[in-house]
Design a protein around this motif. Sequence first.
Motif, PDB file in Angstrom:
ATOM      1  N   GLY A  14      13.021  -2.799  -6.123  1.00 12.23           N
ATOM      2  CA  GLY A  14      12.167  -3.250  -5.276  1.00 12.23           C
ATOM      3  C   GLY A  14      11.596  -1.995  -4.327  1.00 12.23           C
ATOM      4  O   GLY A  14      11.015  -2.436  -3.122  1.00 12.23           O
ATOM      5  N   ALA A  18       2.218   4.705   1.745  1.00 12.60           N
ATOM      6  CA  ALA A  18       1.757   3.415   2.782  1.00 12.60           C
ATOM      7  C   ALA A  18       1.940   2.230   2.063  1.00 12.60           C
ATOM      8  O   ALA A  18       1.798   2.160   1.025  1.00 12.60           O
ATOM      9  CB  ALA A  18       0.374   3.858   3.613  1.00 12.60           C
ATOM     10  N   THR A  33       6.051   0.985  -9.697  1.00 10.96           N
ATOM     11  CA  THR A  33       4.721   1.285  -8.820  1.00 10.96           C
ATOM     12  C   THR A  33       4.237   2.850  -8.633  1.00 10.96           C
ATOM     13  O   THR A  33       3.368   3.134  -9.244  1.00 10.96           O
ATOM     14  CB  THR A  33       4.746   0.691  -7.432  1.00 10.96           C
ATOM     15  OG1 THR A  33       4.983  -0.650  -7.403  1.00 10.96           O
ATOM     16  CG2 THR A  33       3.175   0.844  -6.747  1.00 10.96           C
TER      17      THR A  33
HETATM   18  P1  ADP Z   1      11.170  -1.116  -8.196  1.00 10.15           P
HETATM   19  O1  ADP Z   1      10.457  -0.632  -9.559  1.00 10.15           O
HETATM   20  O2  ADP Z   1      11.854  -0.226  -7.660  1.00 10.15           O
HETATM   21  O3  ADP Z   1      11.891  -2.586  -8.547  1.00 10.15           O
HETATM   22  P2  ADP Z   1       8.235  -1.994  -7.754  1.00 10.15           P
HETATM   23  O4  ADP Z   1       7.550  -0.730  -7.853  1.00 10.15           O
HETATM   24  O5  ADP Z   1       8.219  -2.982  -8.520  1.00 10.15           O
HETATM   25  O6  ADP Z   1       9.813  -1.479  -7.124  1.00 10.15           O
HETATM   26  O7  ADP Z   1       7.778  -2.424  -6.136  1.00 10.15           O
HETATM   27  C1  ADP Z   1       8.407  -3.753  -5.725  1.00 10.15           C
HETATM   28  C2  ADP Z   1       7.323  -4.590  -5.213  1.00 10.15           C
HETATM   29  O8  ADP Z   1       6.792  -4.050  -4.105  1.00 10.15           O
HETATM   30  C3  ADP Z   1       6.259  -4.771  -6.343  1.00 10.15           C
HETATM   31  O9  ADP Z   1       5.728  -6.273  -5.860  1.00 10.15           O
HETATM   32  C4  ADP Z   1       5.194  -3.804  -5.806  1.00 10.15           C
HETATM   33  O10 ADP Z   1       3.765  -4.425  -6.032  1.00 10.15           O
HETATM   34  C5  ADP Z   1       5.355  -3.909  -4.347  1.00 10.15           C
HETATM   35  N1  ADP Z   1       4.979  -2.378  -3.772  1.00 10.15           N
HETATM   36  C6  ADP Z   1       5.302  -1.192  -4.313  1.00 10.15           C
HETATM   37  N2  ADP Z   1       4.936  -0.187  -3.543  1.00 10.15           N
HETATM   38  C7  ADP Z   1       4.316  -0.744  -2.759  1.00 10.15           C
HETATM   39  C8  ADP Z   1       3.249  -0.371  -1.459  1.00 10.15           C
HETATM   40  N3  ADP Z   1       3.402   1.088  -1.383  1.00 10.15           N
HETATM   41  N4  ADP Z   1       2.605  -1.074  -0.590  1.00 10.15           N
HETATM   42  C9  ADP Z   1       2.491  -2.303  -1.008  1.00 10.15           C
HETATM   43  N5  ADP Z   1       3.475  -3.047  -1.972  1.00 10.15           N
HETATM   44  C10 ADP Z   1       4.002  -2.329  -2.895  1.00 10.15           C
END
Ligand code: ADP
Length: 257
Positions: free
Chosen positions: A21, A217, A26
């Motif tokens: 998370g 952000a 992303t």
């Molecule tokens: P990981 O791959 O490390 O588990 P993710 O990229 O899946 O993390 O991100 C976790 C959650 O947070 C997802 O629901 C994603 O859409 C959200 N998220 C990630 N980065 C941002 C951001 N900069 N602003 C808002 N939401 C975000």
Amino acid sequence: MKSKHSKQQARILAISNNKGGVGKTTSTINLGAALAQIAGPVLLVDADPQANLSISLGLGTECQPNLYTALHQGKLEPVTITPGLDVIPSHLDLTAAEIELAGEAGREQVLKELLELVTDKYSYILIDTPPSLGLLTINALTAAQEVFIPLQAQYLAVQGLQKLLDLIGKIKRRINPGLELGGVFITQYDSRKILNRDVSEGIQEALAGKVLHSRIADNVALAEAPARGQDIFRYQAKSKGAQDYLALAQEIHKLKH
Ligand code: ADP
Ligand code: MG
């Protein structure tokens, strides 16, 4: 145009953090899409059996062929998402790969060997990793030249990171001497939160010299884009999220150019 550059090799980046998370997926998608705009063709590799990257780009969890079939067959067949942005999708079967690979000679090098088949076709290859330090992450760190670590500016964000830094050290010593910690970058940053500001300063101290200037952000468009199966540049090119990932891509691109 081809002859002089055809032997050029991709810069291979692993996006890793054993915490879930934090923005690995992303960042892999949107940093990849940004690098495709500024540097040429990019390949994204979804090495997480949860297949969040594949799902977020509209591919689902049952794509054929995928990273699991590639690991077994020794050939890579990327899927083109948009011109200049290709993906090796994951598959739920990839969970089994950790166990199946465990008994193989050179089990850490399987992904590296696969990527060597296509490295001259891309400027960048970005590998999204699972939130664990198992064989899939080890394969990603063995194939990569650099690791980039997304971190949330929250209390305890740095806790647990030492395990990843230790693994990077071990892989560098034993398997992949060229591996570097490219940098750490802060995601989901909200400057209105005093805690975010404080922790962000703490991270600067703990990882001196390795924290990138660009921060991502907290931006709702980044959380919405996956539901449309799109990267942030197709979903909302003018959003803060798009601007932030473009700036991060420029900073990372400049580290080696
Ligand atoms: P990981 O791959 O490390 O588990 P993710 O990229 O899946 O993390 O991100 C976790 C959650 O947070 C997802 O629901 C994603 O859409 C959200 N998220 C990630 N980065 C941002 C951001 N900069 N602003 C808002 N939401 C975000
Ligand atoms: Mg993920």
